[in-house]
Design an enzyme around this catalytic site. Sequence first.
Site, PDB file in Angstrom:
ATOM      1  N   THR A  14       0.822  -1.207   0.000  1.00  0.00           N
ATOM      2  CA  THR A  14       0.000   0.000   0.000  1.00  0.00           C
ATOM      3  C   THR A  14       0.863   1.267   0.000  1.00  0.00           C
ATOM      4  OG1 THR A  14      -1.640  -1.219   1.264  1.00  0.00           O
ATOM      5  CG2 THR A  14      -1.850   1.181   1.271  1.00  0.00           C
ATOM      6  N   VAL A  15       1.769   1.379   0.961  1.00  0.00           N
ATOM      7  CA  VAL A  15       2.535   2.618   1.113  1.00  0.00           C
ATOM      8  C   VAL A  15       3.651   2.705   0.067  1.00  0.00           C
ATOM      9  CG1 VAL A  15       3.830   4.071   2.713  1.00  0.00           C
ATOM     10  CG2 VAL A  15       2.003   2.613   3.584  1.00  0.00           C
ATOM     11  N   ALA A  44      12.239  -3.123  -4.352  1.00  0.00           N
ATOM     12  CA  ALA A  44      12.313  -4.527  -3.927  1.00  0.00           C
ATOM     13  C   ALA A  44      10.982  -4.966  -3.356  1.00  0.00           C
ATOM     14  CB  ALA A  44      13.406  -4.695  -2.867  1.00  0.00           C
ATOM     15  N   VAL A 133       3.747   7.953  12.431  1.00  0.00           N
ATOM     16  CA  VAL A 133       2.751   8.479  13.381  1.00  0.00           C
ATOM     17  C   VAL A 133       1.809   9.432  12.646  1.00  0.00           C
ATOM     18  CG1 VAL A 133       2.366   9.698  15.561  1.00  0.00           C
ATOM     19  CG2 VAL A 133       4.493   8.420  15.217  1.00  0.00           C
ATOM     20  N   GLY A 135      -0.054   9.071   9.999  1.00  0.00           N
ATOM     21  CA  GLY A 135      -0.203   8.979   8.542  1.00  0.00           C
ATOM     22  C   GLY A 135       0.216  10.259   7.849  1.00  0.00           C
ATOM     23  N   GLY A 188     -12.553  -3.071   4.650  1.00  0.00           N
ATOM     24  CA  GLY A 188     -11.107  -2.860   4.523  1.00  0.00           C
ATOM     25  C   GLY A 188     -10.548  -1.848   5.507  1.00  0.00           C
ATOM     26  N   GLU A 191      -7.980  -4.943   9.760  1.00  0.00           N
ATOM     27  CA  GLU A 191      -7.281  -6.135   9.277  1.00  0.00           C
ATOM     28  C   GLU A 191      -8.057  -7.390   9.643  1.00  0.00           C
ATOM     29  OE1 GLU A 191      -4.163  -6.110   7.862  1.00  0.00           O
ATOM     30  OE2 GLU A 191      -3.839  -3.946   8.066  1.00  0.00           O
ATOM     31  N   LYS A 206       2.857   4.313  18.389  1.00  0.00           N
ATOM     32  CA  LYS A 206       2.925   5.722  17.971  1.00  0.00           C
ATOM     33  C   LYS A 206       3.132   6.633  19.191  1.00  0.00           C
ATOM     34  CE  LYS A 206      -0.020   4.626  14.055  1.00  0.00           C
ATOM     35  NZ  LYS A 206      -1.422   4.479  13.639  1.00  0.00           N
TER      36      LYS A 206
HETATM   37  N1  NAP Z   1      -1.032   1.126   5.200  1.00  0.00           N
HETATM   38  C1  NAP Z   1      -1.031   2.286   5.856  1.00  0.00           C
HETATM   39  O1  NAP Z   1      -1.969   3.076   5.736  1.00  0.00           O
HETATM   40  C2  NAP Z   1       0.126   2.656   6.737  1.00  0.00           C
HETATM   41  C3  NAP Z   1       0.093   3.882   7.418  1.00  0.00           C
HETATM   42  C4  NAP Z   1       1.189   4.262   8.208  1.00  0.00           C
HETATM   43  C5  NAP Z   1       2.272   3.405   8.307  1.00  0.00           C
HETATM   44  N2  NAP Z   1       2.257   2.201   7.652  1.00  0.00           N
HETATM   45  C6  NAP Z   1       3.435   1.344   7.782  1.00  0.00           C
HETATM   46  O2  NAP Z   1       4.039   1.230   6.491  1.00  0.00           O
HETATM   47  C7  NAP Z   1       4.662  -0.043   6.368  1.00  0.00           C
HETATM   48  C8  NAP Z   1       4.098  -0.740   5.116  1.00  0.00           C
HETATM   49  O3  NAP Z   1       2.712  -0.895   5.289  1.00  0.00           O
HETATM   50  P1  NAP Z   1       1.776  -1.319   4.066  1.00  0.00           P
HETATM   51  O4  NAP Z   1       0.386  -1.098   4.518  1.00  0.00           O
HETATM   52  O5  NAP Z   1       2.219  -0.727   2.811  1.00  0.00           O
HETATM   53  O6  NAP Z   1       2.048  -2.893   4.060  1.00  0.00           O
HETATM   54  P2  NAP Z   1       1.767  -3.906   2.878  1.00  0.00           P
HETATM   55  O7  NAP Z   1       0.711  -3.394   1.980  1.00  0.00           O
HETATM   56  O8  NAP Z   1       1.623  -5.243   3.479  1.00  0.00           O
HETATM   57  O9  NAP Z   1       3.161  -3.836   2.071  1.00  0.00           O
HETATM   58  C9  NAP Z   1       4.316  -4.473   2.481  1.00  0.00           C
HETATM   59  C10 NAP Z   1       4.997  -5.011   1.232  1.00  0.00           C
HETATM   60  O10 NAP Z   1       6.257  -5.569   1.583  1.00  0.00           O
HETATM   61  C11 NAP Z   1       6.368  -6.816   0.921  1.00  0.00           C
HETATM   62  N3  NAP Z   1       7.318  -7.689   1.581  1.00  0.00           N
HETATM   63  C12 NAP Z   1       7.109  -8.581   2.593  1.00  0.00           C
HETATM   64  N4  NAP Z   1       8.256  -9.196   2.904  1.00  0.00           N
HETATM   65  C13 NAP Z   1       9.204  -8.687   2.070  1.00  0.00           C
HETATM   66  C14 NAP Z   1      10.577  -8.939   1.874  1.00  0.00           C
HETATM   67  N5  NAP Z   1      11.234  -9.872   2.598  1.00  0.00           N
HETATM   68  N6  NAP Z   1      11.245  -8.261   0.916  1.00  0.00           N
HETATM   69  C15 NAP Z   1      10.605  -7.349   0.163  1.00  0.00           C
HETATM   70  N7  NAP Z   1       9.295  -7.067   0.278  1.00  0.00           N
HETATM   71  C16 NAP Z   1       8.609  -7.733   1.234  1.00  0.00           C
HETATM   72  C17 NAP Z   1       4.952  -7.359   0.923  1.00  0.00           C
HETATM   73  O11 NAP Z   1       4.820  -8.398  -0.044  1.00  0.00           O
HETATM   74  P3  NAP Z   1       3.614  -9.473   0.145  1.00  0.00           P
HETATM   75  O12 NAP Z   1       2.338  -8.691   0.012  1.00  0.00           O
HETATM   76  O13 NAP Z   1       3.840 -10.414  -0.962  1.00  0.00           O
HETATM   77  O14 NAP Z   1       3.798 -10.065   1.513  1.00  0.00           O
HETATM   78  C18 NAP Z   1       4.166  -6.117   0.568  1.00  0.00           C
HETATM   79  O15 NAP Z   1       4.097  -5.906  -0.837  1.00  0.00           O
HETATM   80  C19 NAP Z   1       4.386  -0.782   7.680  1.00  0.00           C
HETATM   81  O16 NAP Z   1       5.462  -0.584   8.550  1.00  0.00           O
HETATM   82  C20 NAP Z   1       3.145  -0.061   8.221  1.00  0.00           C
HETATM   83  O17 NAP Z   1       3.054  -0.137   9.627  1.00  0.00           O
HETATM   84  C21 NAP Z   1       1.218   1.814   6.877  1.00  0.00           C
END
Ligand code: NAP
Length: 429
Positions: A14-15, A44, A133, A135, A188, A191, A206
């Site tokens: 997502t991010v 990556a 923290v 967003g 959505g 989780e 946070k």
């Molecule tokens: N989503 C939000 O709104 C939000 C807001 C603030 C902060 N964050 C933080 O931002 C970070 C990412 O969140 P997200 O929501 O974007 O998570 P996400 O959608 O699950 O994205 C994580 C990505 O990393 C990949 N990944 C997993 N293991 C890996 C590895 N060994 N090497 C390379 N890529 C790998 C995942 O692949 P697979 O899908 O194939 O496992 C996925 O594409 C987290 O720390 C989260 O706490 C998120």
Amino acid sequence: MGDPLRVAIAGLGTVGSGTVRLIEANAGLLAARTGREIVITAVADLDPRDRGFATESYRWYDNALAMAENTDADVIVELIGGAEGIARKVCETAIARGRHVVTANKALIAHHGTDLARAAEAAGVTLAYEAAVGGGIPVIKSLREGLVGNACERVYGILNGTCNYILTAMRESGRGFQEVLAEAQALGYAEADPSFDVDGVDTAHKLAILASVAFGCTVDFAAVHIEGIRQISADDIAFADELGYRIKLLGIAKRTPAGVERRVHPCMVPLGSPIAHVEGVFNAVVADGDFVDTIIQVGRGAGERPTASAVVADIADIARGNRVATFAVSAAELAALPAASMQNHRGAYYVRLMVLDKPGVFADIAAILRDHDVSMEAVIQRARAPGEAVPVVMTTHETAESAMTHCLAAIQRLPFCQEAPHMIRIEPF
Ligand SMILES: NC(=O)c1ccc[n+]([C@@H]2O[C@H](COP(=O)([O-])OP(=O)(O)OC[C@H]3O[C@@H](n4cnc5c(N)ncnc54)[C@H](OP(=O)(O)O)[C@@H]3O)[C@@H](O)[C@H]2O)c1
């Protein structure tokens, strides 16, 4: 125009995807504002499935650690997630190789922020985590830089959009926690495993970070008192309304003579308080500075675009050469401030009891409160049903948490008490 800033992004979920899209969409704007082109050189993830942009435009790694070890990028952006494992290794490796690090990973910063900041400082690189923290709300930058001239005694906020969405939907619909949680999952907003959110852990991550930035102390996740929202009932929400409050899951960090309070729990906040009206998935952060007084920032606390906005703000700071100590003061000087025990906390309380409706009940409860020096402010019993269990709600004047703990244990032992008393702290914001 200076040399381009080379950026490598680990994690294209997502991010990560949002960050690539923002850099692609606003490349000209970013170059004009930073004086440098921001160029993604490598990405990556585990597999090159459709990410909504042309992954082939960038050097591809299916091993994020290999990218951190080999890339010539100036900045490694870690957007994989998790306090341990690959995310931690990527950040440590990048710092050891003299690369700047940008991350949105609140779990990682909450657990290892102090060590990572020390390593980054020793290596002469930036460790930036604005997106961890609030967003899209630029809360780290405003606390650390905008309020640099203020001593900050308290910072608090609604730091988890999922919980705020659930509490808002419960109030608007009158439905219970489980039903609203299931709906949030279907939409959505929650989780499949919602425990990090609804049990308060995400808010605690946070809050630990905010406390460190506000007070110049080490990031101490273990010191955070954590309660979630699973126990909040539709009755609590309705009683709160009747009493002139909204229920919010807050993270609160406060300096007190007994040490630093770091606490996450549901709170009743007065309807007159701005934070009471921050609803749905929105987040809010309130900070009290000794000169600026109180500031409040509200915005989207998660989601692809707001979070990417914060990630790119960190990248732009690096492009401009803005260097600020990770947690406002040098990592070497972060203080390990003593934590205040929850039992020393003082405040007002809301208590919901389920008691048999019979004579003498109130007298017995009042006697327990009197014996512990707790003064009652209001009592509500909605309906009479002699001999049956009915909800009774009371609020107290300010008292010590330790006194409330003893009172609730004594009330629970009374023969007419049908279930464990449920307590919510009232915050006078
Ligand atoms: N989503 C939000 O709104 C939000 C807001 C603030 C902060 N964050 C933080 O931002 C970070 C990412 O969140 P997200 O929501 O974007 O998570 P996400 O959608 O699950 O994205 C994580 C990505 O990393 C990949 N990944 C997993 N293991 C890996 C590895 N060994 N090497 C390379 N890529 C790998 C995942 O692949 P697979 O899908 O194939 O496992 C996925 O594409 C987290 O720390 C989260 O706490 C998120």
